[in-house]
Write a protein that holds these residues in place. Sequence first.
Motif, PDB file in Angstrom:
ATOM      1  N   TYR A   1      -2.867 -16.313 -22.418  1.00  0.00           N
ATOM      2  CA  TYR A   1      -2.724 -15.621 -21.158  1.00  0.00           C
ATOM      3  C   TYR A   1      -1.421 -16.006 -20.463  1.00  0.00           C
ATOM      4  N   ARG A   4       1.696 -14.701 -22.253  1.00  0.00           N
ATOM      5  CA  ARG A   4       1.954 -13.283 -21.976  1.00  0.00           C
ATOM      6  C   ARG A   4       2.631 -13.095 -20.618  1.00  0.00           C
ATOM      7  N   ASN A   8       6.344 -11.554 -20.229  1.00  0.00           N
ATOM      8  CA  ASN A   8       6.625 -10.393 -19.392  1.00  0.00           C
ATOM      9  C   ASN A   8       7.684 -10.697 -18.342  1.00  0.00           C
ATOM     10  N   ALA A  79      -1.270 -13.137 -32.897  1.00  0.00           N
ATOM     11  CA  ALA A  79      -1.757 -11.808 -32.508  1.00  0.00           C
ATOM     12  C   ALA A  79      -2.541 -11.890 -31.198  1.00  0.00           C
ATOM     13  N   ALA A  80      -3.355 -12.923 -31.042  1.00  0.00           N
ATOM     14  CA  ALA A  80      -4.133 -13.088 -29.814  1.00  0.00           C
ATOM     15  C   ALA A  80      -3.221 -13.372 -28.620  1.00  0.00           C
ATOM     16  N   VAL A  81      -2.209 -14.209 -28.815  1.00  0.00           N
ATOM     17  CA  VAL A  81      -1.284 -14.538 -27.732  1.00  0.00           C
ATOM     18  C   VAL A  81      -0.502 -13.311 -27.291  1.00  0.00           C
ATOM     19  N   ASP A  83      -1.309 -10.198 -27.952  1.00  0.00           N
ATOM     20  CA  ASP A  83      -2.215  -9.066 -27.762  1.00  0.00           C
ATOM     21  C   ASP A  83      -1.796  -7.861 -28.609  1.00  0.00           C
ATOM     22  N   VAL A  84      -1.545  -8.142 -29.891  1.00  0.00           N
ATOM     23  CA  VAL A  84      -1.189  -7.102 -30.865  1.00  0.00           C
ATOM     24  C   VAL A  84      -2.029  -7.327 -32.121  1.00  0.00           C
TER      25      VAL A  84
END
Length: 109
Positions: A1, A4, A8, A79-81, A83-84
Amino acid sequence: YLVRIARNLAIAHQRRRAGERVVVPASRPSGIPWGGGTGNPALAAEEQRLFELFASLTLDEQLLFALRRIEALSYAQIAAVLDVPVGSVMHRLQALRGRIETTAREEAA
């Protein structure tokens, strides 16, 4: 979380500075000379070359590289970090490896 959010924010910052040229410093940000202060010119040159290569990567590529090679996360964890899907992580890493190999070949020639 948190990764990300940081990603961003970094992307937003990079977009604001899109027109600015990135300059690789003559010495490492920590003030330690190239080569870790060993006095070995070959090691110093290799370390500077790798630093310049990393600086030439996009922000997403830098993040992907750091998560895989420095943090040693699995494809699923990355992928979890990010979000893909895992397949996207695998594809992006393969493309990144290809780009790094191409750059290395071009420098060697």
